[in-house]
Write a protein that holds these residues in place. Sequence first.
Motif, PDB file in Angstrom:
ATOM      1  N   THR A   1       0.829  -1.265   0.077  1.00  0.00           N
ATOM      2  CA  THR A   1       0.026   0.098   0.115  1.00  0.00           C
ATOM      3  C   THR A   1       0.744   1.110   0.104  1.00  0.00           C
ATOM      4  N   ALA A   2       2.065   1.217  -0.501  1.00  0.00           N
ATOM      5  CA  ALA A   2       2.894   2.490  -0.475  1.00  0.00           C
ATOM      6  C   ALA A   2       2.363   3.208  -1.813  1.00  0.00           C
ATOM      7  N   GLN A   3       2.312   4.668  -1.379  1.00  0.00           N
ATOM      8  CA  GLN A   3       1.651   5.459  -2.244  1.00  0.00           C
ATOM      9  C   GLN A   3       0.265   5.484  -2.860  1.00  0.00           C
ATOM     10  N   ILE A  21      -2.202  -7.745   3.896  1.00  0.00           N
ATOM     11  CA  ILE A  21      -1.918  -6.292   3.561  1.00  0.00           C
ATOM     12  C   ILE A  21      -0.641  -5.858   4.091  1.00  0.00           C
ATOM     13  N   ASP A  22      -0.111  -5.034   3.617  1.00  0.00           N
ATOM     14  CA  ASP A  22       1.244  -4.598   4.121  1.00  0.00           C
ATOM     15  C   ASP A  22       1.023  -3.027   4.141  1.00  0.00           C
ATOM     16  N   THR A  23       1.165  -2.315   5.256  1.00  0.00           N
ATOM     17  CA  THR A  23       1.318  -0.801   5.118  1.00  0.00           C
ATOM     18  C   THR A  23       2.216  -0.238   6.157  1.00  0.00           C
ATOM     19  N   HIS A  37      10.736  -0.533  10.332  1.00  0.00           N
ATOM     20  CA  HIS A  37      10.750   0.194   8.977  1.00  0.00           C
ATOM     21  C   HIS A  37      12.178   0.304   8.470  1.00  0.00           C
ATOM     22  N   ASN A  38      12.726   0.067   7.405  1.00  0.00           N
ATOM     23  CA  ASN A  38      14.051   0.437   6.844  1.00  0.00           C
ATOM     24  C   ASN A  38      15.095   0.220   8.074  1.00  0.00           C
ATOM     25  N   VAL A  39      15.573  -0.710   8.216  1.00  0.00           N
ATOM     26  CA  VAL A  39      16.800  -0.725   9.277  1.00  0.00           C
ATOM     27  C   VAL A  39      17.851  -0.389   8.555  1.00  0.00           C
ATOM     28  N   ILE A  70      11.586  -6.866  10.310  1.00  0.00           N
ATOM     29  CA  ILE A  70      12.115  -5.842   9.967  1.00  0.00           C
ATOM     30  C   ILE A  70      12.051  -5.464   8.187  1.00  0.00           C
ATOM     31  N   THR A  71      12.420  -4.333   7.941  1.00  0.00           N
ATOM     32  CA  THR A  71      12.125  -4.244   6.564  1.00  0.00           C
ATOM     33  C   THR A  71      13.450  -3.283   5.953  1.00  0.00           C
ATOM     34  N   SER A  72      13.925  -3.715   4.670  1.00  0.00           N
ATOM     35  CA  SER A  72      14.740  -2.848   3.852  1.00  0.00           C
ATOM     36  C   SER A  72      14.474  -2.746   2.585  1.00  0.00           C
ATOM     37  N   PRO A 108       8.063  -6.100  -5.849  1.00  0.00           N
ATOM     38  CA  PRO A 108       8.246  -7.329  -6.650  1.00  0.00           C
ATOM     39  C   PRO A 108       7.938  -7.135  -8.238  1.00  0.00           C
ATOM     40  N   PHE A 109       7.543  -5.870  -8.478  1.00  0.00           N
ATOM     41  CA  PHE A 109       7.554  -5.348  -9.920  1.00  0.00           C
ATOM     42  C   PHE A 109       8.687  -4.419 -10.069  1.00  0.00           C
ATOM     43  N   GLY A 110       9.618  -4.177  -9.056  1.00  0.00           N
ATOM     44  CA  GLY A 110      10.429  -2.838  -9.335  1.00  0.00           C
ATOM     45  C   GLY A 110       9.594  -1.671  -9.568  1.00  0.00           C
ATOM     46  N   PRO A 161       2.698  -7.034  -3.952  1.00  0.00           N
ATOM     47  CA  PRO A 161       2.651  -6.146  -5.083  1.00  0.00           C
ATOM     48  C   PRO A 161       1.722  -4.941  -4.453  1.00  0.00           C
ATOM     49  N   GLY A 162       2.188  -3.801  -4.870  1.00  0.00           N
ATOM     50  CA  GLY A 162       1.119  -2.778  -4.655  1.00  0.00           C
ATOM     51  C   GLY A 162       0.155  -2.379  -5.653  1.00  0.00           C
ATOM     52  N   THR A 163      -0.997  -2.008  -5.460  1.00  0.00           N
ATOM     53  CA  THR A 163      -1.922  -1.506  -6.379  1.00  0.00           C
ATOM     54  C   THR A 163      -2.985  -0.887  -5.879  1.00  0.00           C
ATOM     55  N   ALA A 164      -3.705   0.095  -6.636  1.00  0.00           N
ATOM     56  CA  ALA A 164      -5.057   0.740  -6.216  1.00  0.00           C
ATOM     57  C   ALA A 164      -5.916   0.343  -7.337  1.00  0.00           C
ATOM     58  N   ALA A 183      -8.724  -4.739 -10.512  1.00  0.00           N
ATOM     59  CA  ALA A 183      -8.421  -5.594 -11.715  1.00  0.00           C
ATOM     60  C   ALA A 183      -7.137  -6.221 -11.839  1.00  0.00           C
ATOM     61  N   HIS A 184      -6.408  -5.293 -11.311  1.00  0.00           N
ATOM     62  CA  HIS A 184      -4.748  -5.838 -11.034  1.00  0.00           C
ATOM     63  C   HIS A 184      -4.478  -6.483  -9.628  1.00  0.00           C
ATOM     64  N   MET A 185      -5.338  -6.268  -8.920  1.00  0.00           N
ATOM     65  CA  MET A 185      -5.210  -6.920  -7.734  1.00  0.00           C
ATOM     66  C   MET A 185      -5.678  -8.541  -7.895  1.00  0.00           C
ATOM     67  N   ASP A 208      -5.695  -9.934 -10.931  1.00  0.00           N
ATOM     68  CA  ASP A 208      -4.623 -10.557 -11.917  1.00  0.00           C
ATOM     69  C   ASP A 208      -3.412 -10.866 -10.710  1.00  0.00           C
ATOM     70  N   ASN A 209      -2.910 -10.143 -10.029  1.00  0.00           N
ATOM     71  CA  ASN A 209      -1.894 -10.652  -9.143  1.00  0.00           C
ATOM     72  C   ASN A 209      -2.121 -11.732  -8.146  1.00  0.00           C
ATOM     73  N   LEU A 210      -3.305 -11.785  -7.842  1.00  0.00           N
ATOM     74  CA  LEU A 210      -3.945 -13.053  -6.639  1.00  0.00           C
ATOM     75  C   LEU A 210      -3.852 -14.249  -7.807  1.00  0.00           C
TER      76      LEU A 210
HETATM   77  N1  NAP Z   1      11.340  -0.308   2.798  1.00  0.00           N
HETATM   78  C1  NAP Z   1      10.286  -0.820   2.932  1.00  0.00           C
HETATM   79  O1  NAP Z   1       9.629  -1.586   3.834  1.00  0.00           O
HETATM   80  C2  NAP Z   1       9.439  -0.965   1.538  1.00  0.00           C
HETATM   81  C3  NAP Z   1       9.868  -0.189   0.421  1.00  0.00           C
HETATM   82  C4  NAP Z   1       8.944  -0.135  -0.738  1.00  0.00           C
HETATM   83  C5  NAP Z   1       7.896  -0.783  -0.698  1.00  0.00           C
HETATM   84  N2  NAP Z   1       7.411  -1.724   0.405  1.00  0.00           N
HETATM   85  C6  NAP Z   1       6.392  -2.356   0.259  1.00  0.00           C
HETATM   86  O2  NAP Z   1       6.290  -3.225  -0.971  1.00  0.00           O
HETATM   87  C7  NAP Z   1       5.083  -3.054  -1.558  1.00  0.00           C
HETATM   88  C8  NAP Z   1       5.051  -3.117  -3.092  1.00  0.00           C
HETATM   89  O3  NAP Z   1       5.893  -1.995  -3.536  1.00  0.00           O
HETATM   90  P1  NAP Z   1       5.527  -0.920  -4.698  1.00  0.00           P
HETATM   91  O4  NAP Z   1       4.020  -1.010  -4.333  1.00  0.00           O
HETATM   92  O5  NAP Z   1       6.243   0.274  -4.556  1.00  0.00           O
HETATM   93  O6  NAP Z   1       5.855  -1.189  -6.004  1.00  0.00           O
HETATM   94  P2  NAP Z   1       5.675  -2.760  -6.725  1.00  0.00           P
HETATM   95  O7  NAP Z   1       4.726  -3.612  -6.160  1.00  0.00           O
HETATM   96  O8  NAP Z   1       6.870  -3.507  -7.401  1.00  0.00           O
HETATM   97  O9  NAP Z   1       5.144  -1.950  -8.178  1.00  0.00           O
HETATM   98  C9  NAP Z   1       3.719  -1.480  -7.861  1.00  0.00           C
HETATM   99  C10 NAP Z   1       3.300  -0.896  -9.365  1.00  0.00           C
HETATM  100  O10 NAP Z   1       2.934  -1.926 -10.231  1.00  0.00           O
HETATM  101  C11 NAP Z   1       1.598  -1.584 -10.810  1.00  0.00           C
HETATM  102  N3  NAP Z   1       0.882  -2.925 -10.961  1.00  0.00           N
HETATM  103  C12 NAP Z   1       0.427  -3.669  -9.772  1.00  0.00           C
HETATM  104  N4  NAP Z   1      -0.099  -4.835 -10.263  1.00  0.00           N
HETATM  105  C13 NAP Z   1      -0.182  -4.696 -11.664  1.00  0.00           C
HETATM  106  C14 NAP Z   1      -0.636  -5.677 -12.644  1.00  0.00           C
HETATM  107  N5  NAP Z   1      -1.404  -6.607 -12.279  1.00  0.00           N
HETATM  108  N6  NAP Z   1      -0.639  -5.205 -13.969  1.00  0.00           N
HETATM  109  C15 NAP Z   1       0.122  -3.953 -14.202  1.00  0.00           C
HETATM  110  N7  NAP Z   1       0.558  -3.003 -13.490  1.00  0.00           N
HETATM  111  C16 NAP Z   1       0.384  -3.477 -12.171  1.00  0.00           C
HETATM  112  C17 NAP Z   1       1.009  -0.698  -9.844  1.00  0.00           C
HETATM  113  O11 NAP Z   1       0.152   0.127 -10.693  1.00  0.00           O
HETATM  114  P3  NAP Z   1      -1.627   0.057 -10.371  1.00  0.00           P
HETATM  115  O12 NAP Z   1      -1.838   0.893  -9.048  1.00  0.00           O
HETATM  116  O13 NAP Z   1      -1.824   0.976 -11.499  1.00  0.00           O
HETATM  117  O14 NAP Z   1      -1.969  -1.259 -10.270  1.00  0.00           O
HETATM  118  C18 NAP Z   1       2.403   0.073  -9.414  1.00  0.00           C
HETATM  119  O15 NAP Z   1       2.497   1.041 -10.549  1.00  0.00           O
HETATM  120  C19 NAP Z   1       4.756  -1.312  -1.152  1.00  0.00           C
HETATM  121  O16 NAP Z   1       3.349  -1.322  -1.575  1.00  0.00           O
HETATM  122  C20 NAP Z   1       4.925  -1.382   0.348  1.00  0.00           C
HETATM  123  O17 NAP Z   1       4.025  -2.328   1.052  1.00  0.00           O
HETATM  124  C21 NAP Z   1       8.216  -1.618   1.498  1.00  0.00           C
END
Ligand code: NAP
Length: 301
Positions: free
Chosen positions: A53-55, A83-85, A141-143, A167-169, A221-223, A266-269, A272-274, A276-278
């Motif tokens: 749920t970042a951003q 759910i990760d927030t 968060h962010n060790v 812990i996260t990073s 996971p999608f960079g 994976p993050g998404t709002a 349909a993407h959710m 797909d991911n599931l």
């Molecule tokens: N240091 C930390 O602890 C840390 C740092 C970064 C992230 N995180 C966690 O990791 C999570 C994942 O990272 P992230 O959200 O930044 O990046 P991500 O999951 O690698 O990528 C998210 C991007 O992929 C798109 N997307 C998602 N599902 C899709 C699909 N099925 N088809 C096409 N596009 C798709 C999303 O757009 P749409 O919204 O349009 O789907 C968004 O632009 C974060 O939300 C957060 O919970 C933790």
Amino acid sequence: MTIRMTRREFASAASGAAGAALVAPPAFAQSTALITRAIPTSGERLPVVGLGTAQVFDDADAATRQKATAVLQALIANGGRLIDTASVYGDAEVVLGEAIAPAHLREKIFIATKLESSDAAELKRSLARLKTEKLDLLQFHNVRDPRQSLAQFKEWKAQGVTRYIGITSTRHADFAAVEAVLAREKPDFVQIDYSLDDREAEKRILPLAAEVKAGVLTALPFGRARLFRAVHGKDIPDWARGFAGSWAQFFLKYLLADPRVTAVIPGTADAAHMTDNLGAMRGLLPNPDQRAQMVAFIEAL
Ligand SMILES: NC(=O)c1ccc[n+]([C@@H]2O[C@H](COP(=O)([O-])OP(=O)(O)OC[C@H]3O[C@@H](n4cnc5c(N)ncnc54)[C@H](OP(=O)(O)O)[C@@H]3O)[C@@H](O)[C@H]2O)c1
């Protein structure tokens, strides 16, 4: 030792959760078995695809609330729980709390959040915003500091405020600190950046996590959509169609085929993407040869 465990777990995943999918069509209908993984310190099983749920839920406005409700419904309808927030993801905790509590969904969701400190006031704020008395996972968060103590987090776990700690990073420069804290404090989870084109965690964090019995959540996971941009305009290769119905599933299943990964987030709002991911929670996972082929494919782009 790592290889032996990997093979055994891989075989178990293939014959157990994913076994029913051996005869399933590549479309991965809802009826195929859901892939779950055991949290190492408890044995509790978690569906392997969650929501990041970042951003995406930064603003607690009407449009964001509507999107969050739809994404949550998609998560639950498709067998997801995690759910990760984080306390610092804008208003994400508020948006989630308001989508989960009034709909009486709390028991169906595994809530993981993150704090910037061991300050009780920050924890109290997250609990209030999420409208819950108890968390499933509380992560530091962010060790950055190898001497980071998790004593207060352990105390909160002992008090029953959270069931698990972690812990996260996502900064490779901080991986040494992550390794030090992981080895010394032995949290239940480590959350780390890991994607098909960012595999540093395979060398350093995943082996140690297996050794200290920490579950692994993969951030980014999608960079951050970098992988989708890399394959833009391309079809999934024919050799991958037996295990992936979309690019998202291709990318997520690469990670999930490593049995040391407990879940991807994976993050998404976008509902349909959710969904797909599931879909990556069902059907076959790539075998080691196919994983190598996936790496070669992405590196050749
Ligand atoms: N240091 C930390 O602890 C840390 C740092 C970064 C992230 N995180 C966690 O990791 C999570 C994942 O990272 P992230 O959200 O930044 O990046 P991500 O999951 O690698 O990528 C998210 C991007 O992929 C798109 N997307 C998602 N599902 C899709 C699909 N099925 N088809 C096409 N596009 C798709 C999303 O757009 P749409 O919204 O349009 O789907 C968004 O632009 C974060 O939300 C957060 O919970 C933790």
